[in-house]
Scaffold this motif. Structure first.
Motif, short mmCIF file in Angstrom:
data_model
loop_
_atom_site.label_atom_id
_atom_site.label_comp_id
_atom_site.label_asym_id
_atom_site.label_seq_id
_atom_site.Cartn_x
_atom_site.Cartn_y
_atom_site.Cartn_z
N GLN A 11 11.51 -39.95 16.92
CA GLN A 11 11.56 -39.45 15.54
C GLN A 11 10.61 -40.20 14.62
O GLN A 11 9.98 -39.61 13.76
N PRO A 13 6.73 -37.92 15.24
CA PRO A 13 7.44 -36.76 14.69
C PRO A 13 6.73 -35.43 14.98
O PRO A 13 7.40 -34.41 15.17
N GLU A 14 5.41 -35.43 15.05
CA GLU A 14 4.69 -34.19 15.35
C GLU A 14 4.92 -33.76 16.79
O GLU A 14 5.06 -32.57 17.08
N ALA A 46 8.41 -32.35 17.05
CA ALA A 46 8.42 -30.97 16.56
C ALA A 46 7.83 -30.02 17.60
O ALA A 46 8.34 -28.90 17.80
N ILE A 70 10.36 -29.52 20.37
CA ILE A 70 11.42 -28.62 19.89
C ILE A 70 10.94 -27.17 19.96
O ILE A 70 11.69 -26.28 20.38
N ARG A 71 9.67 -26.91 19.60
CA ARG A 71 9.15 -25.54 19.69
C ARG A 71 9.11 -25.07 21.14
O ARG A 71 9.42 -23.92 21.44
N ARG A 80 12.65 -24.33 22.20
CA ARG A 80 13.15 -23.13 21.52
C ARG A 80 12.61 -21.87 22.18
O ARG A 80 13.31 -20.88 22.34
N GLU A 134 1.16 -26.05 22.77
CA GLU A 134 1.45 -27.10 21.79
C GLU A 134 0.52 -28.31 21.96
O GLU A 134 0.80 -29.39 21.46
#
Length: 192
Positions: free
Chosen positions: A47, A51-52, A55, A58-59, A62, A92
């Protein structure tokens, strides 16, 4: 009970982070699909230091879905679900199948202090070699293991350790099938 027994605590307390500390790592919709285990403050490192990349992971998570047929399919190097997973990671900007190689320069000095004369220098070529992670981006290694066996999981952790000790990553993320429910478990490993 001996004095030592009274002072001893379970190893789980020493290495695995409190579940409440990692609860906010994944959004609510993903917490229903993934269980999270953080090891030695890895969630906090992810975190705060990346952080990028968090993220982006997480994408990927998801987007990723898996059918019952894919769950039941026999293992192997690449199946349709892991191929899709790799495509999402590539979208990503994670580099795939990243290998690390390094030589080691050893310098020997005689005497004390920074001004001690060098008396020998040895180069150990190929000191670190051929350790691979599935995906790498910035300071994060990201691996998936569908039908992981102990030796492949150990190999991944050893690769993470090599990348970490070489100063290439701060944290590693492993996505694997959770045997208890047939879905995945994401276990972050900070090696240090």
């Amino acid at each position: 009970m001996s004095r030592l027994s009274n002072l001893a605590r379970r190893i789980d307390d020493a290495v695995f982070d409190d579940e409440r500390l990692v609860e906010d790592l994944l959004p609510a919709d993903l917490r229903d699909r993934y269980s999270v285990t953080s090891y030695r403050s890895a969630a906090a490192v992810l975190q705060q230091r990346a952080p990028e990349e968090l993220a982006a992971i997480i994408r990927v998570l998801r987007q990723f879905t898996i059918s019952r047929n894919e769950i039941r399919a026999p293992g192997g190097n690449r199946m349709s679900a892991t191929t899709r997973f790799a495509q999402y990671a590539a979208a990503e900007n994670f580099h795939e199948e990243v290998r690390i190689k390094a030589d080691l320069l050893v310098q020997l000095t005689a005497g004390k202090g920074d001004s001690a004369p060098e008396v020998d220098r040895i180069i150990r070529e190929d000191f670190i070699h051929n350790h691979m992670v599935d995906f790498w981006r910035s300071r994060v290694a990201f691996d998936y293991e569908w039908n992981s066996k102990d030796q492949t999981y150990d190999r991944d952790l050893y690769a993470f350790r090599s990348f970490f000790e070489a100063g290439v990553i701060d944290v590693g993320v492993i996505v694997t099938r959770e045997l208890s429910n047939g879905f995945f478990q994401i276990a972050r490993q900070l090696l240090g």
